[in-house]
Scaffold this motif. Structure first.
Motif, PDB file in Angstrom:
ATOM      1  N   GLY A   1      50.799  49.334  47.358  1.00  0.00           N
ATOM      2  CA  GLY A   1      50.597  48.945  45.970  1.00  0.00           C
ATOM      3  C   GLY A   1      51.709  48.043  45.466  1.00  0.00           C
ATOM      4  N   ASP A   2      52.957  48.384  45.799  1.00  0.00           N
ATOM      5  CA  ASP A   2      54.087  47.542  45.400  1.00  0.00           C
ATOM      6  C   ASP A   2      53.999  46.165  46.041  1.00  0.00           C
ATOM      7  OD1 ASP A   2      55.092  49.586  43.875  1.00  0.00           O
ATOM      8  OD2 ASP A   2      56.523  50.263  45.406  1.00  0.00           O
ATOM      9  N   LEU A   3      53.613  46.129  47.315  1.00  0.00           N
ATOM     10  CA  LEU A   3      53.461  44.851  48.007  1.00  0.00           C
ATOM     11  C   LEU A   3      52.358  44.010  47.368  1.00  0.00           C
ATOM     12  CD1 LEU A   3      54.208  42.995  50.367  1.00  0.00           C
ATOM     13  CD2 LEU A   3      52.525  44.229  51.746  1.00  0.00           C
ATOM     14  N   GLU A   4      51.243  44.655  47.060  1.00  0.00           N
ATOM     15  CA  GLU A   4      50.136  43.929  46.428  1.00  0.00           C
ATOM     16  C   GLU A   4      50.558  43.363  45.075  1.00  0.00           C
ATOM     17  OE1 GLU A   4      45.574  44.665  44.859  1.00  0.00           O
ATOM     18  OE2 GLU A   4      46.705  46.320  45.729  1.00  0.00           O
ATOM     19  N   ARG A   5      51.288  44.166  44.282  1.00  0.00           N
ATOM     20  CA  ARG A   5      51.758  43.691  42.977  1.00  0.00           C
ATOM     21  C   ARG A   5      52.726  42.529  43.112  1.00  0.00           C
ATOM     22  NH1 ARG A   5      53.475  48.949  40.571  1.00  0.00           N
ATOM     23  NH2 ARG A   5      52.499  49.478  42.243  1.00  0.00           N
TER      24      ARG A   5
ATOM     25  N   ARG B   1      44.004  48.408  39.376  1.00  0.00           N
ATOM     26  CA  ARG B   1      43.972  47.131  40.096  1.00  0.00           C
ATOM     27  C   ARG B   1      42.556  46.692  40.433  1.00  0.00           C
ATOM     28  NH1 ARG B   1      47.740  49.921  43.180  1.00  0.00           N
ATOM     29  NH2 ARG B   1      49.841  49.655  42.438  1.00  0.00           N
ATOM     30  N   ILE B   2      41.656  46.806  39.475  1.00  0.00           N
ATOM     31  CA  ILE B   2      40.294  46.314  39.653  1.00  0.00           C
ATOM     32  C   ILE B   2      40.281  44.866  39.168  1.00  0.00           C
ATOM     33  CG2 ILE B   2      37.875  46.572  39.004  1.00  0.00           C
ATOM     34  CD1 ILE B   2      38.907  48.802  40.762  1.00  0.00           C
ATOM     35  N   HIS B   3      40.424  43.955  40.116  1.00  0.00           N
ATOM     36  CA  HIS B   3      40.394  42.527  39.821  1.00  0.00           C
ATOM     37  C   HIS B   3      40.146  41.793  41.126  1.00  0.00           C
ATOM     38  CE1 HIS B   3      44.398  42.144  41.583  1.00  0.00           C
ATOM     39  NE2 HIS B   3      44.747  43.205  40.869  1.00  0.00           N
ATOM     40  N   ASN B   4      39.764  40.526  41.006  1.00  0.00           N
ATOM     41  CA  ASN B   4      39.581  39.748  42.232  1.00  0.00           C
ATOM     42  C   ASN B   4      40.919  39.126  42.637  1.00  0.00           C
ATOM     43  OD1 ASN B   4      39.879  37.577  40.491  1.00  0.00           O
ATOM     44  ND2 ASN B   4      37.789  36.839  40.728  1.00  0.00           N
ATOM     45  N   ARG B   5      40.926  38.310  43.659  1.00  0.00           N
ATOM     46  CA  ARG B   5      42.189  37.736  44.148  1.00  0.00           C
ATOM     47  C   ARG B   5      42.827  36.785  43.147  1.00  0.00           C
ATOM     48  NH1 ARG B   5      43.404  38.577  49.629  1.00  0.00           N
ATOM     49  NH2 ARG B   5      41.679  39.525  50.720  1.00  0.00           N
TER      50      ARG B   5
ATOM     51  N   ILE C   1      34.762  49.763  41.453  1.00  0.00           N
ATOM     52  CA  ILE C   1      34.944  50.511  40.203  1.00  0.00           C
ATOM     53  C   ILE C   1      34.689  51.993  40.431  1.00  0.00           C
ATOM     54  CG2 ILE C   1      34.119  50.738  37.825  1.00  0.00           C
ATOM     55  CD1 ILE C   1      33.469  47.712  37.950  1.00  0.00           C
ATOM     56  N   SER C   2      33.681  52.334  41.246  1.00  0.00           N
ATOM     57  CA  SER C   2      33.383  53.744  41.532  1.00  0.00           C
ATOM     58  C   SER C   2      34.532  54.433  42.258  1.00  0.00           C
ATOM     59  CB  SER C   2      32.118  53.852  42.382  1.00  0.00           C
ATOM     60  OG  SER C   2      31.003  53.464  41.643  1.00  0.00           O
ATOM     61  N   SER C   3      35.260  53.678  43.071  1.00  0.00           N
ATOM     62  CA  SER C   3      36.344  54.287  43.841  1.00  0.00           C
ATOM     63  C   SER C   3      37.510  54.745  42.965  1.00  0.00           C
ATOM     64  CB  SER C   3      36.846  53.317  44.911  1.00  0.00           C
ATOM     65  OG  SER C   3      37.493  52.220  44.315  1.00  0.00           O
ATOM     66  N   VAL C   4      37.589  54.260  41.732  1.00  0.00           N
ATOM     67  CA  VAL C   4      38.682  54.649  40.831  1.00  0.00           C
ATOM     68  C   VAL C   4      38.147  55.397  39.614  1.00  0.00           C
ATOM     69  CG1 VAL C   4      40.242  52.824  41.580  1.00  0.00           C
ATOM     70  CG2 VAL C   4      38.660  52.391  39.708  1.00  0.00           C
ATOM     71  N   ARG C   5      37.063  56.129  39.823  1.00  0.00           N
ATOM     72  CA  ARG C   5      36.423  56.867  38.728  1.00  0.00           C
ATOM     73  C   ARG C   5      37.377  57.809  38.006  1.00  0.00           C
ATOM     74  NH1 ARG C   5      32.340  60.802  40.105  1.00  0.00           N
ATOM     75  NH2 ARG C   5      32.360  61.553  38.007  1.00  0.00           N
ATOM     76  N   ALA C   6      38.187  58.526  38.754  1.00  0.00           N
ATOM     77  CA  ALA C   6      39.108  59.496  38.147  1.00  0.00           C
ATOM     78  C   ALA C   6      40.121  58.792  37.246  1.00  0.00           C
ATOM     79  CB  ALA C   6      39.813  60.296  39.230  1.00  0.00           C
TER      80      ALA C   6
END
Length: 183
Positions: free
Chosen positions: A14-18, A101-105, A137-142
């Motif tokens: 996650g840190d790398l992606e950010r 982090r629901i966004h495209n590239r 979006i479903s994968s981050v329902r919680a």
């Protein structure tokens, strides 16, 4: 791999992606569009206060404002509460998607097309840009459920157009009926 190591690896990824994903700020027209109801409300209140000050004077305007605040204090009617949730839920959902982090590239989030009030809460229609999907979006329902302060969140894609996603923010589970089960 232990749970602790997996969690640490997810944090590092996650840190790398950010670090490598550009943080795209919304342009001013988009920000104005997202806050349109609130801006209209503030403008209307400012206009009303200005008219009252010029016609009634400052003292009577303060008295009228005190009476209005007293009328708007709790307990609120169900209709007023539903209106408040109608205004707040899109902001909460957008924040939840940003944190998950629901966004495209390119950094574009799904666009909120419509918010409608339903007996169970709110129904939100999203248009997903290329690179995002209903499954993302479903994968981050919680995370979305917590961000929207909801009892549950249900997500499904449109049958004909896969870029259209519907998110049900369920605030009152009893309004769904006895035959509905959590997904």
């Amino acid at each position: 791999m232990t749970r602790r190591n997996r969690r640490r690896e997810e944090e590092l990824l996650g840190d790398l992606e950010r670090a490598i994903t550009p943080h795209k700020r919304a342009p001013l027209p988009v920000v104005i569009w997202r806050w349109r109801y609130e801006l209209v409300l503030i403008t209307a209140l400012a206009l009303i206060v200005t008219i009252f000050v010029h016609t009634l004077g400052v003292a009577l305007t303060i008295i009228a404002a005190s009476a209005a605040i007293g009328m708007l204090s709790p307990p609120w009617s169900e209709r007023m509460t539903a209106l408040a949730w109608h205004l707040v839920t899109p902001h909460l959902l957008r924040t939840g998607m940003a944190q998950a982090r629901i966004h495209n590239r390119n950094g574009r989030q799904p666009f909120i097309v419509r918010v409608t009030r339903e007996p169970f809460g709110e129904r939100i229609r999203l248009w997903c840009p290329a690179g995002t999907s209903a499954e993302d979006i479903s994968s981050v329902r919680a995370t979305l459920r917590a961000a929207c302060w909801a009892a549950d969140v249900r997500i499904w894609r449109d049958e004909q157009h896969s870029q259209i996603v519907t998110v049900d923010v369920i605030r009152r589970r009893e309004a769904l009926g006895p035959d509905s089960e959590p997904s």
